[in-house]
Design a protein around this motif. Structure first.
Motif, PDB file in Angstrom:
ATOM      1  N   ILE A   1       0.839  -1.201   0.000  1.00 34.22           N
ATOM      2  CA  ILE A   1       0.000   0.000   0.000  1.00 34.22           C
ATOM      3  C   ILE A   1       0.870   1.247   0.000  1.00 34.22           C
ATOM      4  N   GLU A   2       2.058   1.151   0.624  1.00 34.76           N
ATOM      5  CA  GLU A   2       2.989   2.282   0.599  1.00 34.76           C
ATOM      6  C   GLU A   2       3.352   2.664  -0.834  1.00 34.76           C
ATOM      7  N   GLY A   3       3.479   1.663  -1.700  1.00 29.54           N
ATOM      8  CA  GLY A   3       3.768   1.935  -3.112  1.00 29.54           C
ATOM      9  C   GLY A   3       2.630   2.682  -3.769  1.00 29.54           C
ATOM     10  N   GLN A   4       1.409   2.309  -3.422  1.00 29.06           N
ATOM     11  CA  GLN A   4       0.240   2.998  -3.941  1.00 29.06           C
ATOM     12  C   GLN A   4       0.241   4.459  -3.484  1.00 29.06           C
ATOM     13  N   ILE A   5       0.619   4.682  -2.219  1.00 36.09           N
ATOM     14  CA  ILE A   5       0.686   6.052  -1.692  1.00 36.09           C
ATOM     15  C   ILE A   5       1.752   6.855  -2.431  1.00 36.09           C
ATOM     16  N   LYS A   6       2.922   6.238  -2.646  1.00 38.29           N
ATOM     17  CA  LYS A   6       4.014   6.956  -3.311  1.00 38.29           C
ATOM     18  C   LYS A   6       3.606   7.396  -4.716  1.00 38.29           C
ATOM     19  N   GLU A   7       2.852   6.541  -5.407  1.00 41.26           N
ATOM     20  CA  GLU A   7       2.415   6.893  -6.758  1.00 41.26           C
ATOM     21  C   GLU A   7       1.385   8.012  -6.742  1.00 41.26           C
ATOM     22  N   ASN A   8       0.756   8.228  -5.583  1.00 43.49           N
ATOM     23  CA  ASN A   8      -0.234   9.303  -5.431  1.00 43.49           C
ATOM     24  C   ASN A   8       0.179  10.226  -4.294  1.00 43.49           C
ATOM     25  N   GLN A   9       1.476  10.543  -4.237  1.00 42.51           N
ATOM     26  CA  GLN A   9       2.037  11.201  -3.054  1.00 42.51           C
ATOM     27  C   GLN A   9       1.425  12.574  -2.786  1.00 42.51           C
ATOM     28  N   GLN A  10       1.216  13.346  -3.830  1.00 42.66           N
ATOM     29  CA  GLN A  10       0.644  14.682  -3.611  1.00 42.66           C
ATOM     30  C   GLN A  10      -0.774  14.573  -3.069  1.00 42.66           C
ATOM     31  N   ASN A  11      -1.529  13.591  -3.579  1.00 43.88           N
ATOM     32  CA  ASN A  11      -2.885  13.384  -3.073  1.00 43.88           C
ATOM     33  C   ASN A  11      -2.865  12.986  -1.595  1.00 43.88           C
ATOM     34  N   TYR A  12      -1.837  12.248  -1.198  1.00 46.87           N
ATOM     35  CA  TYR A  12      -1.642  11.855   0.208  1.00 46.87           C
ATOM     36  C   TYR A  12      -1.492  13.106   1.069  1.00 46.87           C
ATOM     37  N   TYR A  13      -0.602  13.998   0.653  1.00 44.72           N
ATOM     38  CA  TYR A  13      -0.398  15.231   1.410  1.00 44.72           C
ATOM     39  C   TYR A  13      -1.640  16.119   1.379  1.00 44.72           C
ATOM     40  N   ASP A  14      -2.319  16.133   0.228  1.00 45.17           N
ATOM     41  CA  ASP A  14      -3.531  16.950   0.122  1.00 45.17           C
ATOM     42  C   ASP A  14      -4.613  16.443   1.076  1.00 45.17           C
ATOM     43  N   ALA A  15      -4.741  15.114   1.197  1.00 41.29           N
ATOM     44  CA  ALA A  15      -5.745  14.530   2.095  1.00 41.29           C
ATOM     45  C   ALA A  15      -5.412  14.839   3.552  1.00 41.29           C
ATOM     46  N   LEU A  16      -4.117  14.798   3.883  1.00 46.06           N
ATOM     47  CA  LEU A  16      -3.693  15.178   5.237  1.00 46.06           C
ATOM     48  C   LEU A  16      -4.043  16.639   5.508  1.00 46.06           C
ATOM     49  N   ALA A  17      -3.710  17.501   4.555  1.00 45.15           N
ATOM     50  CA  ALA A  17      -3.950  18.938   4.739  1.00 45.15           C
ATOM     51  C   ALA A  17      -5.445  19.253   4.816  1.00 45.15           C
ATOM     52  N   LYS A  18      -6.224  18.594   3.982  1.00 44.37           N
ATOM     53  CA  LYS A  18      -7.676  18.821   3.983  1.00 44.37           C
ATOM     54  C   LYS A  18      -8.280  18.406   5.319  1.00 44.37           C
ATOM     55  N   SER A  19      -7.802  17.293   5.854  1.00 39.78           N
ATOM     56  CA  SER A  19      -8.297  16.825   7.152  1.00 39.78           C
ATOM     57  C   SER A  19      -7.854  17.760   8.278  1.00 39.78           C
ATOM     58  N   ASP A  20      -6.617  18.247   8.187  1.00 40.20           N
ATOM     59  CA  ASP A  20      -6.138  19.230   9.174  1.00 40.20           C
ATOM     60  C   ASP A  20      -7.060  20.448   9.195  1.00 40.20           C
ATOM     61  N   LYS A  21      -7.385  20.946   8.014  1.00 44.19           N
ATOM     62  CA  LYS A  21      -8.207  22.151   7.899  1.00 44.19           C
ATOM     63  C   LYS A  21      -9.614  21.912   8.435  1.00 44.19           C
ATOM     64  N   ALA A  22     -10.146  20.702   8.175  1.00 38.48           N
ATOM     65  CA  ALA A  22     -11.508  20.382   8.607  1.00 38.48           C
ATOM     66  C   ALA A  22     -11.581  20.058  10.096  1.00 38.48           C
ATOM     67  N   GLY A  23     -10.434  19.687  10.684  1.00 38.32           N
ATOM     68  CA  GLY A  23     -10.430  19.290  12.082  1.00 38.32           C
ATOM     69  C   GLY A  23     -11.007  17.908  12.300  1.00 38.32           C
ATOM     70  N   ILE A  24     -11.118  17.135  11.235  1.00 38.80           N
ATOM     71  CA  ILE A  24     -11.685  15.785  11.273  1.00 38.80           C
ATOM     72  C   ILE A  24     -11.126  15.033  10.067  1.00 38.80           C
ATOM     73  N   CYS A  25     -10.883  13.730  10.194  1.00 37.34           N
ATOM     74  CA  CYS A  25     -10.053  13.056   9.184  1.00 37.34           C
ATOM     75  C   CYS A  25     -10.837  12.344   8.086  1.00 37.34           C
ATOM     76  N   THR A  26     -12.056  12.796   7.800  1.00 37.75           N
ATOM     77  CA  THR A  26     -12.895  12.155   6.790  1.00 37.75           C
ATOM     78  C   THR A  26     -12.197  12.067   5.434  1.00 37.75           C
ATOM     79  N   ALA A  27     -11.592  13.152   4.991  1.00 34.37           N
ATOM     80  CA  ALA A  27     -10.938  13.170   3.674  1.00 34.37           C
ATOM     81  C   ALA A  27      -9.801  12.162   3.614  1.00 34.37           C
ATOM     82  N   PHE A  28      -9.053  12.035   4.703  1.00 36.05           N
ATOM     83  CA  PHE A  28      -7.941  11.090   4.717  1.00 36.05           C
ATOM     84  C   PHE A  28      -8.451   9.654   4.734  1.00 36.05           C
ATOM     85  N   VAL A  29      -9.511   9.380   5.469  1.00 40.89           N
ATOM     86  CA  VAL A  29     -10.094   8.030   5.482  1.00 40.89           C
ATOM     87  C   VAL A  29     -10.535   7.656   4.070  1.00 40.89           C
ATOM     88  N   GLU A  30     -11.191   8.574   3.388  1.00 44.28           N
ATOM     89  CA  GLU A  30     -11.614   8.295   2.005  1.00 44.28           C
ATOM     90  C   GLU A  30     -10.408   8.018   1.116  1.00 44.28           C
TER      91      GLU A  30
END
Length: 321
Positions: A207-236
């Motif tokens: 799964i780490e390989g899958q994340i690396k291939e979508n690395q920017q989306n990984y960071y974007d999901a972290l940032a979106k969840s940070d902004k929302a104060g809840i991790c729904t975007a990252f879970v998705e």
């Protein structure tokens, strides 16, 4: 719920349902433990990808050589990171993903020789920077122990599936940033361990390989969840990566198993010490009686089983290796 970590969305429900469907295919096609070559390739990809996300410069081939105990040249820090990761992934089954002490022990192993205080929570404030701007300011050090205990309480006491819990833990651990270094690789490692507890196949999915291939989306999901104060975007986001990884495995392995693969699967997952041909065919419902007989003959001749009795009354004892 101890704490509301995420919102249930139609996308989370849809992905959870699809992941459940793919797990059913994995189980019914005896893919919980892929072939030796695929397992090795996935281990290499997992270690390489998780460290490359953190800036490690060693190549896939160099990681492969290190797994084979070959000498590799490169930055000393990068060499140590790979050596530590290989040791951790060689001992995956020894860690309990629901136990905080096991979690700290894994960090000690992963970060030994790289930072002071490996295996201990941080005692200083930390922030994540993008250039000169603060992208994330982690909670104060005095609150880390409490936040991590709450997170492990969530793992142990709440009713969410382990797949959902693995995604929540990954994000929340990154948010807390409990260590001075190694947080990213620990988040990915612990998610893998939680997924393994759900189904053995996840030990062999990169799964780490899958994340690396979508690395920017990984960071974007972290940032979106940070902004929302809840991790729904990252879970998705993480559920999508799990779904894609399972799809890739099924596509790669969509072929008939060899007799050796069937035998080794039966030994590992049947839970039996002795059995009959009927027991064997109960596991492999899509093979003929003749194929089962050939498998058992091969297994007996090659040291997997010891046979007693004749014909349909034969019983087979698994030889422990």
């Amino acid at each position: 719920m101890l704490q509301k970590y995420y919102e249930g969305t139609s996308r989370i429900i849809e992905l959870s349902t699809e992941i459940g469907r793919l797990i059913g295919i994995v189980d019914s096609n005896y893919l919980q433990k892929p072939t030796t070559k695929l397992r090795r390739d996935n281990k290499i990809k997992t270690i390489y990808s998780s460290l490359a996300i953190e800036g490690n410069t060693l190549s896939v081939d160099q990681v492969s050589d290190m797994i084979d105990n070959k000498r590799v040249t490169g930055p000393p820090k990068d060499i140590i990171e790979v050596k530590n990761a290989i040791e951790v992934y060689d001992h995956l089954r020894e860690f309990d993903p629901l136990d905080e002490a096991s979690y700290l022990r894994a960090h000690q192993m992963l970060m030994k020789g790289l930072i002071d205080g490996a295996g201990n929570y941080r005692t200083k404030s930390v922030g994540i920077f993008k250039g000169s701007a603060v992208a994330h300011m982690a909670p104060p050090a005095w609150n880390v122990d409490n936040l991590m205990k709450n997170l492990f309480r969530y793992l142990n006491e709440e009713d969410d599936t382990l797949i959902i819990k693995s995604c929540v833990f990954h994000y929340e651990m990154e948010f807390v940033h409990p260590f001075m270094d190694g947080n990213g690789r620990m988040g990915r490692l612990w998610q893998t361990l939680l997924l393994m507890k759900y189904n053995p196949v996840f030990e062999y999915l990169p799964i780490e390989g899958q994340i690396k291939e979508n690395q920017q989306n990984y960071y974007d999901a972290l940032a979106k969840s940070d902004k929302a104060g809840i991790c729904t975007a990252f879970v998705e986001y993480m559920l999508e990566q799990i779904f894609f990884s399972l799809e890739d495995l099924i596509e790669t392995q969509r072929r008939s198993l060899t007799n050796t693969e069937r035998i080794e699967h039966f030994i590992e997952f049947s839970g039996k010490d002795s059995f009959t041909r009927k027991d064997y065919m109960t596991v492999f419902k899509d093979i003929s009686t003749a194929t089962a007989t050939r498998d058992l003959k091969y297994g007996t001749e090659n040291g997997y089983f010891k046979r007693s009795g004749k014909d349909r009354t034969s019983e087979y004892q698994i030889i422990k290796k």
